[in-house]
Design a protein around this motif. Structure first.
Motif, PDB file in Angstrom:
ATOM      1  N   SER A  17      17.756   6.543  13.291  1.00  0.00           N
ATOM      2  CA  SER A  17      16.459   6.607  12.633  1.00  0.00           C
ATOM      3  C   SER A  17      15.491   7.487  13.423  1.00  0.00           C
ATOM      4  O   SER A  17      15.501   7.488  14.655  1.00  0.00           O
ATOM      5  N   VAL A  18      14.649   8.230  12.705  1.00  0.00           N
ATOM      6  CA  VAL A  18      13.603   9.016  13.350  1.00  0.00           C
ATOM      7  C   VAL A  18      12.309   8.220  13.465  1.00  0.00           C
ATOM      8  O   VAL A  18      11.309   8.724  13.990  1.00  0.00           O
ATOM      9  N   ASN A  19      12.310   6.994  12.988  1.00  0.00           N
ATOM     10  CA  ASN A  19      11.117   6.141  13.012  1.00  0.00           C
ATOM     11  C   ASN A  19      11.162   5.228  14.237  1.00  0.00           C
ATOM     12  O   ASN A  19      12.005   4.338  14.329  1.00  0.00           O
ATOM     13  N   PRO A  20      10.223   5.387  15.190  1.00  0.00           N
ATOM     14  CA  PRO A  20      10.268   4.569  16.411  1.00  0.00           C
ATOM     15  C   PRO A  20       9.729   3.153  16.221  1.00  0.00           C
ATOM     16  O   PRO A  20       9.759   2.360  17.164  1.00  0.00           O
ATOM     17  N   PHE A  21       9.241   2.821  15.010  1.00  0.00           N
ATOM     18  CA  PHE A  21       8.591   1.536  14.784  1.00  0.00           C
ATOM     19  C   PHE A  21       9.497   0.497  14.139  1.00  0.00           C
ATOM     20  O   PHE A  21       9.041  -0.609  13.838  1.00  0.00           O
ATOM     21  N   VAL A  22      10.760   0.828  13.899  1.00  0.00           N
ATOM     22  CA  VAL A  22      11.641  -0.090  13.179  1.00  0.00           C
ATOM     23  C   VAL A  22      12.519  -0.931  14.109  1.00  0.00           C
ATOM     24  O   VAL A  22      13.369  -1.688  13.634  1.00  0.00           O
ATOM     25  N   GLY A  23      12.314  -0.819  15.410  1.00  0.00           N
ATOM     26  CA  GLY A  23      13.054  -1.638  16.360  1.00  0.00           C
ATOM     27  C   GLY A  23      12.405  -3.001  16.552  1.00  0.00           C
ATOM     28  O   GLY A  23      11.326  -3.278  16.015  1.00  0.00           O
ATOM     29  N   PRO A  24      13.017  -3.864  17.340  1.00  0.00           N
ATOM     30  CA  PRO A  24      12.522  -5.242  17.479  1.00  0.00           C
ATOM     31  C   PRO A  24      11.237  -5.386  18.282  1.00  0.00           C
ATOM     32  O   PRO A  24      10.516  -6.380  18.127  1.00  0.00           O
ATOM     33  N   GLU A  25      10.929  -4.430  19.155  1.00  0.00           N
ATOM     34  CA  GLU A  25       9.790  -4.608  20.064  1.00  0.00           C
ATOM     35  C   GLU A  25       8.472  -4.769  19.310  1.00  0.00           C
ATOM     36  O   GLU A  25       7.669  -5.656  19.613  1.00  0.00           O
ATOM     37  N   TRP A  26       8.232  -3.906  18.326  1.00  0.00           N
ATOM     38  CA  TRP A  26       6.965  -3.958  17.589  1.00  0.00           C
ATOM     39  C   TRP A  26       6.818  -5.271  16.833  1.00  0.00           C
ATOM     40  O   TRP A  26       5.720  -5.831  16.738  1.00  0.00           O
ATOM     41  N   THR A  27       7.927  -5.786  16.299  1.00  0.00           N
ATOM     42  CA  THR A  27       7.870  -7.026  15.518  1.00  0.00           C
ATOM     43  C   THR A  27       7.733  -8.253  16.406  1.00  0.00           C
ATOM     44  O   THR A  27       6.892  -9.132  16.171  1.00  0.00           O
ATOM     45  N   LEU A  70       3.518 -11.199   0.392  1.00  0.00           N
ATOM     46  CA  LEU A  70       4.587 -10.982   1.359  1.00  0.00           C
ATOM     47  C   LEU A  70       4.544  -9.514   1.761  1.00  0.00           C
ATOM     48  O   LEU A  70       4.673  -8.634   0.899  1.00  0.00           O
ATOM     49  N   GLN A  71       4.338  -9.233   3.038  1.00  0.00           N
ATOM     50  CA  GLN A  71       4.087  -7.860   3.473  1.00  0.00           C
ATOM     51  C   GLN A  71       4.821  -7.547   4.760  1.00  0.00           C
ATOM     52  O   GLN A  71       5.262  -8.444   5.486  1.00  0.00           O
ATOM     53  N   MET A  72       4.946  -6.244   5.043  1.00  0.00           N
ATOM     54  CA  MET A  72       5.614  -5.803   6.262  1.00  0.00           C
ATOM     55  C   MET A  72       4.798  -6.225   7.480  1.00  0.00           C
ATOM     56  O   MET A  72       3.562  -6.130   7.490  1.00  0.00           O
ATOM     57  N   ILE A  73       5.475  -6.686   8.514  1.00  0.00           N
ATOM     58  CA  ILE A  73       4.790  -6.940   9.779  1.00  0.00           C
ATOM     59  C   ILE A  73       4.242  -5.619  10.312  1.00  0.00           C
ATOM     60  O   ILE A  73       4.927  -4.603  10.319  1.00  0.00           O
ATOM     61  N   GLY A  74       2.965  -5.671  10.730  1.00  0.00           N
ATOM     62  CA  GLY A  74       2.290  -4.467  11.185  1.00  0.00           C
ATOM     63  C   GLY A  74       1.290  -3.938  10.179  1.00  0.00           C
ATOM     64  O   GLY A  74       0.526  -3.021  10.480  1.00  0.00           O
ATOM     65  N   THR A  75       1.300  -4.503   8.956  1.00  0.00           N
ATOM     66  CA  THR A  75       0.304  -4.140   7.957  1.00  0.00           C
ATOM     67  C   THR A  75      -0.709  -5.274   7.870  1.00  0.00           C
ATOM     68  O   THR A  75      -0.484  -6.376   8.344  1.00  0.00           O
ATOM     69  N   GLY A  76      -1.834  -5.022   7.253  1.00  0.00           N
ATOM     70  CA  GLY A  76      -2.859  -6.060   7.184  1.00  0.00           C
ATOM     71  C   GLY A  76      -3.644  -6.142   8.476  1.00  0.00           C
ATOM     72  O   GLY A  76      -3.623  -5.245   9.312  1.00  0.00           O
ATOM     73  N   SER A  77      -4.359  -7.235   8.651  1.00  0.00           N
ATOM     74  CA  SER A  77      -5.207  -7.408   9.831  1.00  0.00           C
ATOM     75  C   SER A  77      -4.532  -8.338  10.832  1.00  0.00           C
ATOM     76  O   SER A  77      -3.753  -9.213  10.455  1.00  0.00           O
ATOM     77  N   PRO A  78      -4.821  -8.156  12.140  1.00  0.00           N
ATOM     78  CA  PRO A  78      -5.639  -7.075  12.672  1.00  0.00           C
ATOM     79  C   PRO A  78      -4.918  -5.736  12.565  1.00  0.00           C
ATOM     80  O   PRO A  78      -3.706  -5.668  12.717  1.00  0.00           O
ATOM     81  N   TRP A  79      -5.703  -4.681  12.297  1.00  0.00           N
ATOM     82  CA  TRP A  79      -5.125  -3.353  12.170  1.00  0.00           C
ATOM     83  C   TRP A  79      -4.686  -2.846  13.535  1.00  0.00           C
ATOM     84  O   TRP A  79      -5.441  -2.865  14.500  1.00  0.00           O
ATOM     85  N   VAL A  80      -3.436  -2.393  13.632  1.00  0.00           N
ATOM     86  CA  VAL A  80      -2.889  -1.843  14.871  1.00  0.00           C
ATOM     87  C   VAL A  80      -2.650  -0.356  14.638  1.00  0.00           C
ATOM     88  O   VAL A  80      -1.608   0.045  14.095  1.00  0.00           O
ATOM     89  N   GLY A  81      -3.619   0.463  15.029  1.00  0.00           N
ATOM     90  CA  GLY A  81      -3.548   1.892  14.768  1.00  0.00           C
ATOM     91  C   GLY A  81      -2.262   2.561  15.219  1.00  0.00           C
ATOM     92  O   GLY A  81      -1.647   3.333  14.463  1.00  0.00           O
ATOM     93  N   PRO A  82      -1.780   2.292  16.447  1.00  0.00           N
ATOM     94  CA  PRO A  82      -0.555   2.962  16.917  1.00  0.00           C
ATOM     95  C   PRO A  82       0.728   2.508  16.208  1.00  0.00           C
ATOM     96  O   PRO A  82       1.752   3.174  16.326  1.00  0.00           O
ATOM     97  N   PHE A  83       0.693   1.366  15.496  1.00  0.00           N
ATOM     98  CA  PHE A  83       1.857   0.878  14.746  1.00  0.00           C
ATOM     99  C   PHE A  83       1.807   1.572  13.379  1.00  0.00           C
ATOM    100  O   PHE A  83       1.420   0.990  12.381  1.00  0.00           O
ATOM    101  N   GLU A  84       2.246   2.834  13.345  1.00  0.00           N
ATOM    102  CA  GLU A  84       1.920   3.709  12.227  1.00  0.00           C
ATOM    103  C   GLU A  84       2.861   3.636  11.035  1.00  0.00           C
ATOM    104  O   GLU A  84       2.469   3.992   9.931  1.00  0.00           O
ATOM    105  N   ALA A  85       4.086   3.194  11.235  1.00  0.00           N
ATOM    106  CA  ALA A  85       5.040   3.276  10.129  1.00  0.00           C
ATOM    107  C   ALA A  85       5.972   2.073  10.077  1.00  0.00           C
ATOM    108  O   ALA A  85       7.196   2.205  10.227  1.00  0.00           O
TER     109      ALA A  85
END
Length: 383
Positions: A17-27, A70-85
């Motif tokens: 994947s070219v997306n660095p946000f889909v790994g376990p750390e962000w979640t 039901l939404q993706m973790i990282g969306t909604g509040s609080p907004w995390v600007g660096p968690f972009e995708a």
């Protein structure tokens, strides 16, 4: 979550994947630090003959009027600007099958939610309505996020090929740094070691705040780490990513002082240009451009496929590349009258307002009013 962390990491690497946000750390850190107690985690996994082939990190949140989304973790509040995708992670070439399996499963859980918002990412270009077994569901592509992408490998002459203005800016930066500090008085450092990454990140955060307070020639950036909870969360994520050698903090150092810093997130196939910051007295050295130049050059040398300059095109990003990749997000509206007549209109209206605020770089409606008043005051003629 910890039980599947190792195979989740393995899936991310295997998927290329070219997306660095889909790994376990962000979640995992989001659930530990930012998820409200009233939310319910839905970590959906897809397996093929027992092997993990897909992960969709989601959570169920109840909003005003009793709307359950039901939404993706990282969306909604609080907004995390660096968690972009935030997006679904899927093994390739099974992306479409993984996306379909997830949507079909969610349809069977319709009593738990009124709305589902999901970004399929690389698992699928589009959410196909035919995946929903009943005709009473409605699918709307409610949001599209554009990213400026530079494909690699570069042309033979490196980053400067076809980017005359950028090349000139970098040349001027080198000359000014050398004139001010001498040829041996300044350097660029790339910090990757886990033991050093936390202190380097804290320094970057301070420089990011300094940049948000700096105003010159239309350069205006908000502090996306103003919330202490978000700042602590991002720091923990970076520290974890460093254990996998998935992050680099580039620093422009002169006479022992750090003038600027740039965070770059790495996957096995791509580099993602993330947070940056600089001291106000470093503006004349074009520090962000220069550090990004170094990051792009090193990425090309590693043989990766692309550099992503983050979401929302700007003039500075488009100097690097004219290729804009858009990522759609979808809302699935449940079959109930409440979902169609109350939840969906309320959500789509709020989503439009949120997009407007973020385009202006403000996190709240109060900040929006302050921004408008400041602009009006600046436009008034002097008495």
């Amino acid at each position: 979550m910890e039980k599947i962390r190792e195979e989740w990491t393995e899936l991310q690497d295997r998927s290329e994947s070219v997306n660095p946000f889909v790994g376990p750390e962000w979640t995992i850190h989001w659930m530990r630090s930012l998820m409200p107690r009233t939310d319910e985690a839905w970590i959906l996994t897809v397996r093929d003959a027992g092997r993990l082939v897909g992960v969709a990190p989601m959570h169920l949140r109840t909003y005003r009027l009793g709307i359950r989304r039901l939404q993706m973790i990282g969306t909604g509040s609080p907004w995390v600007g660096p968690f972009e995708a935030p997006a679904v992670l899927a093994a390739q070439p099974q992306g479409r099958q993984v996306a379909r399996a997830l949507i079909e499963y969610l349809a069977t859980q319709q009593r738990a939610w009124h709305l589902v918002t999901v970004a399929l990412g690389e698992s699928g270009d589009w959410l196909e309505p035919g995946w929903l077994t009943a005709p009473d569901f409605t699918v709307v592509a409610y949001k599209t996020t554009p990213f400026v992408v530079l494909p690699l490998p570069l042309a033979p002459r490196g980053p400067s090929e076809g980017r005359r203005n950028l090349k000139e800016a970098v040349r001027r930066a080198r000359n000014r740094l050398t004139k001010r500090f001498g040829a041996d008085g300044w350097q660029v450092e790339g910090i990757t070691e886990p033991d050093a990454i936390r202190s380097a990140s804290e320094e970057l955060f301070a420089l990011h705040r300094a940049r948000s307070e700096f105003r010159a020639r239309g350069d205006e950036h908000g502090d996306v780490l103003a919330d202490p909870r978000v700042r602590a969360y991002v720091l923990d994520v970076i520290a974890d990513l460093a254990q996998r050698r998935r992050v680099t903090v580039y620093r422009l150092v002169a006479e022992g002082q750090t003038l600027a810093a740039q965070l770059v997130l790495n996957t096995g196939t791509a580099a993602f240009i993330s947070l940056s910051g600089f001291r106000s007295d470093a503006w004349d050295y074009s520090p962000t451009n220069y550090l990004q130049w170094i990051a792009v050059t090193e990425a090309a040398e590693r043989g990766i496929s692309e550099v992503n300059f983050s979401s929302w095109p700007t003039q500075a990003k488009l100097r690097w590349s004219r290729l804009v990749r858009s990522t759609p997000e979808f809302v699935v509206i449940g079959p109930s009258r409440f979902a169609k007549l109350v939840a969906a209109p309320a959500f789509l209206t709020a989503s439009a307002m949120t997009g407007y605020r973020r385009e202006l770089g403000v996190a709240t409606v109060r900040q929006l009013f302050k921004r408008v008043e400041r602009t009006r005051s600046a436009d008034r003629p002097a008495s």
